[in-house]
Write a protein that holds these residues in place. Sequence first.
Motif, short mmCIF file in Angstrom:
data_model
loop_
_atom_site.label_atom_id
_atom_site.label_comp_id
_atom_site.label_asym_id
_atom_site.label_seq_id
_atom_site.Cartn_x
_atom_site.Cartn_y
_atom_site.Cartn_z
N VAL A 15 35.91 50.38 41.07
CA VAL A 15 36.45 49.89 39.81
C VAL A 15 35.82 50.75 38.71
O VAL A 15 34.58 50.82 38.63
N PRO A 16 36.65 51.44 37.91
CA PRO A 16 36.11 52.42 36.97
C PRO A 16 35.01 51.87 36.07
O PRO A 16 35.12 50.77 35.53
N LEU A 40 50.29 44.21 33.79
CA LEU A 40 50.73 45.60 33.98
C LEU A 40 51.80 45.93 32.94
O LEU A 40 51.80 47.02 32.36
N GLY A 41 52.67 44.97 32.68
CA GLY A 41 53.73 45.15 31.69
C GLY A 41 53.18 45.35 30.27
O GLY A 41 53.84 45.94 29.42
N GLU A 42 51.98 44.85 30.05
CA GLU A 42 51.34 45.01 28.72
C GLU A 42 50.52 46.29 28.68
O GLU A 42 49.81 46.54 27.70
N GLY A 43 50.54 47.06 29.75
CA GLY A 43 49.89 48.37 29.70
C GLY A 43 48.56 48.47 30.41
O GLY A 43 47.92 49.53 30.39
N VAL A 44 48.11 47.39 31.07
CA VAL A 44 46.85 47.49 31.82
C VAL A 44 47.07 48.40 33.03
O VAL A 44 48.06 48.27 33.75
N ASP A 45 46.15 49.33 33.25
CA ASP A 45 46.28 50.25 34.37
C ASP A 45 45.97 49.51 35.67
O ASP A 45 45.00 48.73 35.73
N PRO A 46 46.75 49.74 36.73
CA PRO A 46 46.50 49.02 37.99
C PRO A 46 45.07 49.21 38.52
O PRO A 46 44.51 48.30 39.14
N SER A 47 44.49 50.37 38.26
CA SER A 47 43.14 50.63 38.78
C SER A 47 42.09 49.75 38.10
O SER A 47 40.94 49.68 38.54
N SER A 58 44.77 41.18 50.39
CA SER A 58 45.94 41.95 50.84
C SER A 58 46.87 42.32 49.69
O SER A 58 47.79 43.11 49.88
N LEU A 59 46.62 41.77 48.50
CA LEU A 59 47.44 42.17 47.36
C LEU A 59 47.08 43.58 46.88
O LEU A 59 47.79 44.17 46.06
N GLY A 60 45.96 44.09 47.37
CA GLY A 60 45.65 45.49 47.09
C GLY A 60 44.73 45.71 45.91
O GLY A 60 44.49 46.85 45.51
N TYR A 61 44.20 44.63 45.33
CA TYR A 61 43.25 44.75 44.22
C TYR A 61 41.90 44.21 44.67
O TYR A 61 41.85 43.31 45.52
N PRO A 62 40.82 44.70 44.05
CA PRO A 62 39.52 44.11 44.36
C PRO A 62 39.53 42.61 44.01
O PRO A 62 40.20 42.19 43.07
#
Length: 307
Positions: free
Chosen positions: A6-7, A173-180, A211-215
């Motif tokens: 996570v950056p 995500l629609g508000e511009g948050v980066d998936p990472s 399994s949703l692919g996010y931490p």
Amino acid sequence: MTTAAVPGLPEPGRCLVMGVVNVTPDSFSDGGAWFDPEKAIRHGLDLVAEGADIVDVGGESTRPGAQRVTEEEELRRVVPVIEALVAENVPVSVDTMRAEVAEAAVNAGARLVNDVSGGLADPDMPRVVAAAGVPYVVMHWRGHSHDMQTRAVYTDVVREVRDELSHRVDAVLGEGVDPSMIVLDPGLGFAKNPETGHNWSLLAHLDAFTSLGYPVLVGASRKGFLTRLLAEPDGTRRPFGECDDATVAITSLVAAAGAWCVRVHRVRPNADAVRVAAAMRAARPVSYSYDGASYDGASYDNGSPRL
Ligand code: PMM
């Protein structure tokens, strides 16, 4: 999954430990012990010395039934504490539902925004977090603490929490948050009924979230479902501060199941637990033989989180 980067946050190759500093007079779990800013700063530094990877600073109690504090009061509580911890190079997250507080905290050096409402309490939050370019904990939430327990009604708690969280992810995500930058949290204790096992179902099916692919972050520490689990035979609930051993047990299990981070009040034993889980996970994929038969760890990995 455990080690997903996570950056801007530590990457020790194991589940992270987030230590809690509640700068509140009324959080259920620590009863206002760190309301004084000097004590809060000292406590944050102590948590780092005990092994915290991140210190989570919050100025508003979210215990069931809690009333909100004003934005001014929340800012007054958290900003000086964040500034002081950042000055000591502590990775700080801010536990807030308010965009203005998140923005001030990031300007003070906070590296992560932990929003227990997943962007629902303040519609400006996702945009502000996106602009700040910091990681964002999106937690499952159904309403403010004063009446959240009336909303703890589910037919299939795992499926509904997962679906509602997925919708929140789409929204931010629609508000511009980066998936990472996204971290998910099933929100143990928030609109979850401790009498009907909602929290245990979510813990038992952590893979529905990983399994949703996010931490995934898990906050089980000193929650009411543990005070009930550990109640005396006559029903007297175990005090919050005496649920730390049970919290450590959960930490071991969720770290082994691939959680990215645990949010805890007592750091040292949980820091030990995540190391135990990491050592077991690291030992798992090797081939070995036993009783004349040989096994390859990878060959019976059915896709489930491995212990
Ligand atoms: N729980 C509390 C506060 N903030 N944040 C996240 N991401 N997850 C949680 O489960 C969570 C949280 C309430 O606990 P406290 O009052 O003991 O801090």
